[in-house]
Design an enzyme around this catalytic site. Structure first.
Site, mmCIF file in Angstrom:
data_model
loop_
_atom_site.group_PDB
_atom_site.id
_atom_site.type_symbol
_atom_site.label_atom_id
_atom_site.label_comp_id
_atom_site.label_asym_id
_atom_site.label_seq_id
_atom_site.Cartn_x
_atom_site.Cartn_y
_atom_site.Cartn_z
ATOM 1 N N GLY A 489 0.820 -1.201 0.000
ATOM 2 C CA GLY A 489 0.000 0.000 0.000
ATOM 3 C C GLY A 489 0.850 1.244 0.000
ATOM 4 N N GLY A 491 0.531 5.554 1.126
ATOM 5 C CA GLY A 491 -0.248 6.563 1.820
ATOM 6 C C GLY A 491 0.559 7.823 2.018
ATOM 7 N N GLY A 494 3.830 7.262 3.844
ATOM 8 C CA GLY A 494 4.854 6.584 3.057
ATOM 9 C C GLY A 494 4.381 5.212 2.599
ATOM 10 N N VAL A 496 3.806 1.180 2.561
ATOM 11 C CA VAL A 496 3.494 0.141 3.543
ATOM 12 C C VAL A 496 3.955 -1.197 2.959
ATOM 13 C CG1 VAL A 496 1.733 -0.966 4.946
ATOM 14 C CG2 VAL A 496 1.492 1.443 4.330
ATOM 15 N N LYS A 511 5.040 0.426 8.045
ATOM 16 C CA LYS A 511 4.758 1.721 7.432
ATOM 17 C C LYS A 511 5.973 2.621 7.597
ATOM 18 C CE LYS A 511 1.525 4.439 9.203
ATOM 19 N NZ LYS A 511 0.203 5.016 9.487
ATOM 20 N N ASP A 608 -9.557 11.449 11.601
ATOM 21 C CA ASP A 608 -9.322 11.041 10.208
ATOM 22 C C ASP A 608 -10.055 9.743 9.912
ATOM 23 O OD1 ASP A 608 -8.360 11.344 7.664
ATOM 24 O OD2 ASP A 608 -6.411 10.452 8.074
#
Length: 833
Positions: A489, A491, A494, A496, A511, A608
């Site tokens: 992933g 984000g 940074g 993952v 992460k 969030d």
């Protein structure tokens, strides 16, 4: 694949981007019209040769109220955005002035109260909750916001305007000018009040707040050194009396390599402000926002005939009541008479509410021969954080625009597309050297760089006794040295990675922060402190440990085998989740948020909440993740207890009340979760700019459909025939009420959990007896916004009354610990599911 038009555009204009930039866009002007200003040509925002092709679905308008003091170009036309829109420009790599021009006037009879928006440039967040109407002053009808940013080797500058919900954005002109690389970004700068310096590099963004010709008059953009800067008079900021303004307009100013001619125009150095004989010193006051770092650049040049030698004039400099220099000697600094020099200082304006006046003071040293002080020019910039956030961290607009998540596969697709662009450009132009440099930059970005340009907190200050403290060697071993094949992933924080610890016996998600991260040290520390010591619960993601070795910022979590909730709702190759599974995941996530709000000593506001921050383990148990933006409230806080804070979150999930008032409450989380509920029901993102204007924002579209009793038109087609009408009604009513404009009208997370549990019971009951497919035969939202809040819980209250009569209770104390909190599935259905 790239369109033929886009490839052709890149090939035609590639050579343009290799030269320094100086171009202007007149936004919203009729196509084909151009004008001259400052000797430079303005293009319309549909015709500029450096502008990548865009689909302009936004409104252009002419000002209905004009002023003779306002120039026609660029201010009499505006581009109006009712949904997020991005200008994508092909530019040369390097440092740029980005100037945004605004003329707050009447456009299409839209009032100023409806114009609040954010502006981002690449990964730099420049403006948030901004109103040009509020920012202008009585002395100026127009507004120019200037920023200094760096554009990397991709040569793409994307400027995005994102209106807040129920609002619009606008811009009259966009100006881009190249800046010498080391003019503002040149490494370590003295941090006032500290022994260690402050590093200003090209991962920082600067906002120009003040640029002053001290002791002189306004210096217009045509009088600058080719960068079209404007230098105002300092008269409005001088405090007290007892000063002189020596002018030597015919002085021969000698520039050198340390202070090149482009540092400031000659007129700045030939005017000055000094002390009168009876003055104790020179002082200026500047209103600055609290909670930021600021760069003060002081320009000096000894131009008076009587001051030519070292120690002729020596003085101290203080900023914000802290000493910056004890013995400032311009002749010693510059190397001689009429040789200019500038000095940079960074000051931290500490957290307080709102603005505060910061004083710049110069005081003579008694040991100098000529007891006086001098200043010729001054620039003050607000510094962004590690990602250039000047204000609130509302991310760049996209279909989801995440700040951080443990798994965000869509970003991978975006990266691949840009690699294709670069490959095509390179192949056709045979730019071997360019290709090598760009490949090096991309490699550094992917690997996070060797130095993040910021200081990572020492491990001794972090709770190593509550979670594991890893060395970077251990993390590299777990991820095969951060091999791309382990990336699961992307984000804002940074990449993952999937990793394997303890000889492969433990699978983890790693992460890792990178230099362009949208989050930094503060979020890194918050995440560790929250998850290591305060938050341990079935429906919250578990932190295993962290790594701050060798300037790294790495977080290690339990591996969530089924990714994010979003991964199974839309834009995915995964099999769409059935309705009951979606409902069960919503219940788990709601319990996690309820625990944050009520199950700990202090109320915790997540800040969030979104579908990419709801993770699913191998058993499909929902776990709330990403606490880097979380805020801790009071002990046993109520639903109305608020925290005054800058706006952070993800576009499409932040409620307008928090956005405009900057007062964060638990009801802000409730609003965001309401968006997640509609994501689950409708199977689409919170923001989709590719849809018609009325459907771009999911929250607005879904609520409007509820009020019109057209809910069946927005339900995910994959759910057809799965939802019992009474379950749909209860679920939709809950989501609708979570999105009420005022927080006090929204349900608590405790009520959200109850209602979702009840909706599941209704669905299971309907499944047991058979039910018709969803339809419009049942009332959904009665009386629109005037609906009584109690209606949503009417059926639930009856269930609770019956259960209570049987000796069971669904009441929950807000201060209860999680082991005492009623987990509603076990109460409503003692046998479990």
């Amino acid at each position: 694949m790239l369109s033929i038009a886009l490839v052709s555009f890149l090939l035609l204009h590639f050579t343009v981007a290799l030269t320094p930039d100086s171009f202007l866009l007149s936004c919203g002007a009729p196509s084909g019209t151009t004008d001259e200003s400052d000797g430079r040509q303005w293009y319309t925002d549909t015709d500029h040769p450096n502008l990548l092709p865009s689909n302009f679905l936004n409104i252009s308008s002419t000002a209905t109220v004009s002023d003779t003091s306002v120039t026609r170009v660029p201010y009499m036309n505006a581009r109006i955005f009712q949904s997020p829109f991005t200008y994508t420009l092909l530019v040369s790599p390097g440092t740029k002035f980005l100037r945004l021009h605004f003329y707050p006037s009447s456009y299409l009879d839209i009032t100023k109260s409806e114009s609040f928006f954010s502006v981002t440039a690449n990964h730099f967040i420049l403006l948030s909750n901004f109103s040009a109407f509020d920012a202008t002053t009585s002395s100026s009808k127009v507004l120019r916001k200037e920023f200094v940013i760096n554009v990397d080797g991709t040569q793409i500058l994307s400027v995005t305007f994102s209106p807040v919900p129920n609002s619009y954005a606008f811009v009259n002109g966009i100006e881009i000018v190249s800046v010498p690389t080391d003019l503002y970004f040149h490494g370590d700068v003295k941090l006032v009040g500290h022994t260690k310096p402050f590093n200003i590099n090209n991962s920082t963004a600067l906002e120009t707040l003040y640029r002053l010709n001290v002791g002189g008059n306004l210096v217009g953009s045509t009088e600058d050194t080719g960068m079209y800067r404007v230098w105002d008079s300092d008269d409005a900021f001088v405090v007290g009396y007892g000063y002189q303004t020596p002018h030597f307009n015919d002085a021969n100013i000698t520039y050198n390599s340390e202070n090149p001619a482009y540092s400031a125009p000659t007129i700045v150095y030939t005017t000055s402000r000094t002390m009168a004989n009876y003055s104790p010193g020179l002082d200026w006051e500047f209103p600055l926002n609290s909670g930021f770092y600021y760069l003060f650049r002081l320009h000096f040049c000894e131009i008076q005939p009587e001051v030519k030698e070292i120690n002729d004039r020596s003085f101290s400099i203080s900023i914000g009541n802290q000493t910056a220099e004890r013995e400032a000697d311009v002749i010693q600094w510059s190397g001689g008479w009429r040789i200019p020099v500038y000095k940079d200082y960074v000051v931290n304006v500490r957290n307080q509410d709102g603005e505060q006046n910061v004083t710049l003071g110069l005081s003579p040293n008694p040991d100098s021969a000529y007891q006086n002080a001098i200043l010729n020019g001054l620039e003050i910039f607000k510094l962004g954080d590690a990602i250039g956030s000047q204000t609130a961290s509302i991310p760049e607009s996209s279909s989801e625009a995440p700040i951080a998540s443990l798994a965000y596969p869509n970003n991978k697709k975006k990266r691949i597309s840009w690699h294709i662009i670069v490959a095509i450009i390179t192949a056709v132009t045979s730019g071997i050297a360019f290709f090598s440099i760009l490949g090096f930059l991309i490699s550094r970005r992917r690997n996070g760089g060797k130095d993040h340009g910021t200081s990572v907190p020492k491990s001794s200050s972090l709770p190593a006794d509550l979670c594991r403290h890893f060395l970077i060697a251990e993390i590299k071993n777990a991820t095969d040295n951060f091999d791309e094949k382990f990336v699961i992933g992307y984000g804002g924080f940074g990449n993952v990675y999937k990793g394997y610890l303890d000889n492969g016996t433990i699978t983890v998600a790693v992460k890792r922060s990178n230099p362009s991260s949208k989050q930094g040290i503060r979020e890194f520390q918050t995440e560790i402190e929250m998850l290591s010591s305060k938050l341990r619960y079935r429906h919250l993601v578990s932190l295993i440990g962290y790594c701050d070795d060798k300037n790294e910022m790495i977080l290690v979590y339990d591996y969530m085998a089924n990714g994010t909730f979003r991964d199974h709702l839309y834009n995915t190759e995964n099999t769409p989740l059935p309705w009951k599974k979606r409902l069960d995941i919503c219940i788990g996530a709601a319990k996690g948020l309820y625990y944050l709000h009520s199950g700990t000593k202090h109320t915790i506001i997540h800040r969030d909440v979104k579908s990419t921050n709801i993770l699913l383990d191998d058993k499909w148990i929902a776990k709330v993740s990403d606490f880097g933006l979380s805020k801790v409230g009071s002990v046993g806080g109520t639903d109305t207890t608020h925290v005054s804070t800058a706006v952070k979150g993800s576009f499409g999930y932040v409620d307008a009340e928090y956005y405009k008032r900057q007062l964060l409450t638990v009801k802000s989380d409730v609003y965001s979760f309401g968006v997640v509920l509609f994501e689950a029901l409708c199977g689409r993102p919170a923001i989709n700019p590719n849809l018609p204007s009325g459907q771009v924002n999911l929250a607005e579209w879904a609520c409007r459909s509820c009020k019109k009793r057209e809910l069946e038109e927005i339900i995910d087609p994959n759910l057809k025939g799965q939802i019992a009408p009474e379950c749909l009604r209860k679920f939709a009513e809950l989501a609708y009420h979570c999105l009420r404009k005022e927080g006090v009208q929204r349900p608590s997370m405790g009520d959200v959990v109850k209602t979702l549990e009840f909706a599941l019971q209704v669905q299971e009951g309907a499944d047991n007896r058979g039910h018709e497919v969803e339809g419009s035969s049942f009332p959904l939202i009665s009386n629109g916004d005037a609906m009584n809040e109690d209606e949503i819980f009417s059926d639930l209250s009856e269930v609770e009354r019956k259960l209570t009569s049987n000796g069971m209770s669904m009441s929950v104390s807000r201060s209860a610990k999680v082991n005492n909190v009623a987990l509603f599935s076990e109460i409503v259905n003692p046998l479990g599911r």
